[in-house]
Design a protein around this motif. Sequence first.
Motif, short mmCIF file in Angstrom:
data_model
loop_
_atom_site.label_atom_id
_atom_site.label_comp_id
_atom_site.label_asym_id
_atom_site.label_seq_id
_atom_site.Cartn_x
_atom_site.Cartn_y
_atom_site.Cartn_z
N ASP A 3 50.30 -56.48 22.61
CA ASP A 3 49.31 -56.81 23.63
C ASP A 3 48.12 -55.86 23.57
N LEU A 5 45.31 -55.53 21.86
CA LEU A 5 44.99 -54.94 20.57
C LEU A 5 43.64 -55.47 20.10
N THR A 6 42.76 -54.57 19.67
CA THR A 6 41.47 -54.95 19.09
C THR A 6 41.42 -54.52 17.64
N ILE A 35 49.07 -64.66 15.89
CA ILE A 35 49.07 -64.06 17.22
C ILE A 35 50.13 -64.81 18.01
N VAL A 41 44.21 -59.90 22.72
CA VAL A 41 43.97 -59.58 21.31
C VAL A 41 42.54 -60.02 20.93
#
Length: 371
Positions: A3, A5-6, A35, A41
């Motif tokens: 969860d 997350l970039t 995903i 995200v």
Amino acid sequence: TTDNLTLEGPNAGTPGGSSNRNRSAEATITGTIRIDGVSGVTIDGFEIAETAEPLTAGVSIQPEAGSSGAGAGAGAENITIENTVIENMSAAGGGGSGDFTFGILSFDDPDESGDTLTDVTVTVTDNQIRNIGRDGQTQGVAVSLESLSGQSPGEGAVVRNNTISDIATLDQTRPGPGTGVALRPNFGGNNSAAEVADNSFSELDIAVSHPAGDTVEIDRSELATVVVEVPGSDTEQRIFTPTIQNAVDAAEPGDTIEVGSGTFAESVTVDVRNVTIRPVEGATPTIVGDGVTSGSQPHAVFHVDDSSGPVQNVTIEGFTIRNPDGKFGIFAGTGTTNSNNDGIGGLVIQDNVVRDVSTNSSGSALTGGPA
């Protein structure tokens, strides 16, 4: 599977449709980004491309397994795909059929009880998505979204400022191959609330499609719209096409084709009876015919053609029509001989402006000016 997350590539913040001089050297991902059952995200500034191994999708988004009631699996919410080039996908699979290839795919499978999974919210902005599918082998869909949450446009998905081109055609089965953005019916019949705006579409058959009853806001500029029945079901699909001809080809007797504002460079052959072609309310479309180089036989902007059978009760209204390289604005008949008296009837041409029509075209047996 994490969860919030970039992932930022070297072109984070630079739109995928920008020229090469504006984007840095790409960081290329050669496999599908999955995903699954996570939220928050962001994928920003990459190239996702098929190389040695064929890919079915560039990005695949799926909620975690579980029913839609108590104990439901985790959703895939607040997913953002932006500033990314997604290209050259050719493998078949996914979407419930072995004949599809996707740029971005979100999908939903029912659990054992038949319930649907939890909702998906997706933002797809400033990407370039091109060369998806392989003509005659797989049907390309640039962005295919399902299980969207919300009841108002934009709550489930926002698809904005993307450049979408070269989407492959498998066959001509309605409601259509070669699709830019497909908002797909959910297994549970839930509304797919979405906003689709300010995208560029080229080299495809259908720009946008969605279930006719869903709450969807579409920027209709330079698009023609028709509602069609989905083959093999009792549902209807609203399709938005980049050309008026594509909408006419998808239409059946009784349909109305609505055209958004903009300039359409094409000649249109109408061979379907009982159809109305008109602007969207408040729109002011212009059609510029392609004259003698291609298009309908008598080189008209609109050719109502009964060469294959009667074409009656056609209405064309509300357009600005120009044909500087052709002989006619609107022509009714076969284009070679006088039509049978029963071939065309009930034709309504009203509230159009016809101008800039040439009477000096060569290579045609027809004489006279615009109709």
